[in-house]
Design a protein around this motif. Sequence first.
Motif, PDB file in Angstrom:
ATOM      1  N   THR A 163       0.831  -1.215   0.000  1.00  0.00           N
ATOM      2  CA  THR A 163       0.000   0.000   0.000  1.00  0.00           C
ATOM      3  C   THR A 163       0.856   1.251   0.000  1.00  0.00           C
ATOM      4  OG1 THR A 163      -0.104  -0.159   2.419  1.00  0.00           O
ATOM      5  CG2 THR A 163      -1.890  -1.176   1.158  1.00  0.00           C
ATOM      6  N   VAL A 164       2.146   1.094   0.255  1.00  0.00           N
ATOM      7  CA  VAL A 164       3.053   2.241   0.211  1.00  0.00           C
ATOM      8  C   VAL A 164       4.080   2.019  -0.873  1.00  0.00           C
ATOM      9  CG1 VAL A 164       2.737   2.839   2.643  1.00  0.00           C
ATOM     10  CG2 VAL A 164       4.500   1.216   1.999  1.00  0.00           C
ATOM     11  N   GLU A 165       4.548   3.101  -1.451  1.00  0.00           N
ATOM     12  CA  GLU A 165       5.568   3.015  -2.487  1.00  0.00           C
ATOM     13  C   GLU A 165       6.968   2.999  -1.916  1.00  0.00           C
ATOM     14  OE1 GLU A 165       5.008   2.632  -5.687  1.00  0.00           O
ATOM     15  OE2 GLU A 165       2.843   2.565  -5.340  1.00  0.00           O
ATOM     16  N   GLN A 166       7.079   3.259  -0.610  1.00  0.00           N
ATOM     17  CA  GLN A 166       8.392   3.312   0.025  1.00  0.00           C
ATOM     18  C   GLN A 166       8.410   2.434   1.272  1.00  0.00           C
ATOM     19  OE1 GLN A 166       8.842   7.621   0.572  1.00  0.00           O
ATOM     20  NE2 GLN A 166      10.344   7.637  -1.122  1.00  0.00           N
ATOM     21  N   LEU A 167       9.607   2.028   1.645  1.00  0.00           N
ATOM     22  CA  LEU A 167       9.822   1.232   2.839  1.00  0.00           C
ATOM     23  C   LEU A 167      10.607   2.038   3.853  1.00  0.00           C
ATOM     24  CD1 LEU A 167      10.837  -2.227   1.280  1.00  0.00           C
ATOM     25  CD2 LEU A 167       8.571  -1.501   2.041  1.00  0.00           C
ATOM     26  N   ASP A 168      10.241   1.887   5.097  1.00  0.00           N
ATOM     27  CA  ASP A 168      10.923   2.588   6.190  1.00  0.00           C
ATOM     28  C   ASP A 168      11.902   1.612   6.853  1.00  0.00           C
ATOM     29  OD1 ASP A 168      11.792   4.038   8.308  1.00  0.00           O
ATOM     30  OD2 ASP A 168       9.821   4.448   9.164  1.00  0.00           O
ATOM     31  N   ILE A 169      13.194   1.885   6.654  1.00  0.00           N
ATOM     32  CA  ILE A 169      14.225   1.048   7.256  1.00  0.00           C
ATOM     33  C   ILE A 169      15.000   1.895   8.252  1.00  0.00           C
ATOM     34  CG2 ILE A 169      16.277  -0.365   6.833  1.00  0.00           C
ATOM     35  CD1 ILE A 169      15.227  -0.977   4.091  1.00  0.00           C
ATOM     36  N   GLU A 170      14.695   1.694   9.510  1.00  0.00           N
ATOM     37  CA  GLU A 170      15.367   2.429  10.593  1.00  0.00           C
ATOM     38  C   GLU A 170      15.298   3.942  10.367  1.00  0.00           C
ATOM     39  OE1 GLU A 170      16.686   0.976  13.416  1.00  0.00           O
ATOM     40  OE2 GLU A 170      15.714  -0.824  12.623  1.00  0.00           O
TER      41      GLU A 170
END
Length: 399
Positions: A163-170
């Motif tokens: 559902t999101v185009e980006q990933l949150d990594i730390e």
Amino acid sequence: MSAATVEPAAQEPFNRRTLFWGIFASLLAAAGFFLLSTYAPDFRQPGNGSATPLSKSGVGYAGLAEWLRLTGETPAMARTDQDLGTDMLLIVTISPESDPAALDHILELRQDLNTLFVLPKWQTLPLEEHEGWKMKFGRLPDPVVNQWLGRIAEEKIGVGKSTVEQLDIEGLLIDAPDELQWVADDHPLIAAGTSRAVLTKLDDKPFYILTDPDLINNASLKDSDKAAAALDLIASVRAGPVMFDLTLHGAGRKHDLAKLLVEPPFLALTLTILAAAALAFLRGLGRFGPPRAEQRAIAFGKRALVDTTAMLLRRAGRLDELGGRYAALMRVRAGALLGAPQGLQGEALDRWLDSRDKDEVSGFTARAQAAGEAKNLTQMHEAAERLHDWTARRLGERR
């Protein structure tokens, strides 16, 4: 006065010391060749071009290993079972060509140790014009990926844009990879939307699963943000040094009989045999005892001739016939020595010889018959001595 001619002393063609060092160098080179040929396969680059930490292709992880080294810590490489038991974060990169039995072995050895499993994703083909390069032509079928995932956890892969185009990594936002792979998880370490995880942890074991390799492989590191995110991802699951697995790609999995000779428990036996051979060689360098003269094949003398004749008769298997012939020979000889009338032969001569014996009835005939019936050397020797003694005693009485 003529000067005496002095001849130069004969010299040995090879110096003993030089010969010894030549033999020692040859043995040392042979031992070195044996060890290198035995252990060289373990240090070759396994699976060049595939998903290994030594591969520089797009699906490989050599970039991550180098990235970790440049940022302060060189990762170790696990090639043996002993390495797999080390208390480090082990990164296990799975490829479609990996050995399932090797993965099961890793799961057994690493039950209580931090381990990050990276699932495969792409189907690739080698580029013939570039050694070590790969060309991807599509994503692996879901059943193939789920087969590897099922060995680690009871999960199934999901595919598609989150559902999101980006990933949150730390705290660092990066673009989501194409055809993102994820698993269902209500508490993901890296989320790909609601109840979707790209990085998850098992509840009962210190096992982490990275569902999409495009977050840390060589292809992802071409982007500076993804390269930084890859370090943050590793840092979020590590609690110490990092080690990459190579056993899943063939390192240390081949059984070699030659290794039994140079590894415990048979190493002690090998060293014992080598020490015994070295002592025998050193003992053979020096002469012990006086030199033995070479003997003739057939010795001189009457006794030697008789012994040689007896040996030949024994080897020819003619001993059974020798007793009767010896008795016939002694009959003729005794008759000639005792003056028997001419023309006497056979039994008539035996009766005449028996008549010469005043102490024994049929003395010569009994002895001659015993010689003819002799079946072995002992009996034949005793019968021959009795015939000889009888003749010698009759001659003594005649004189």
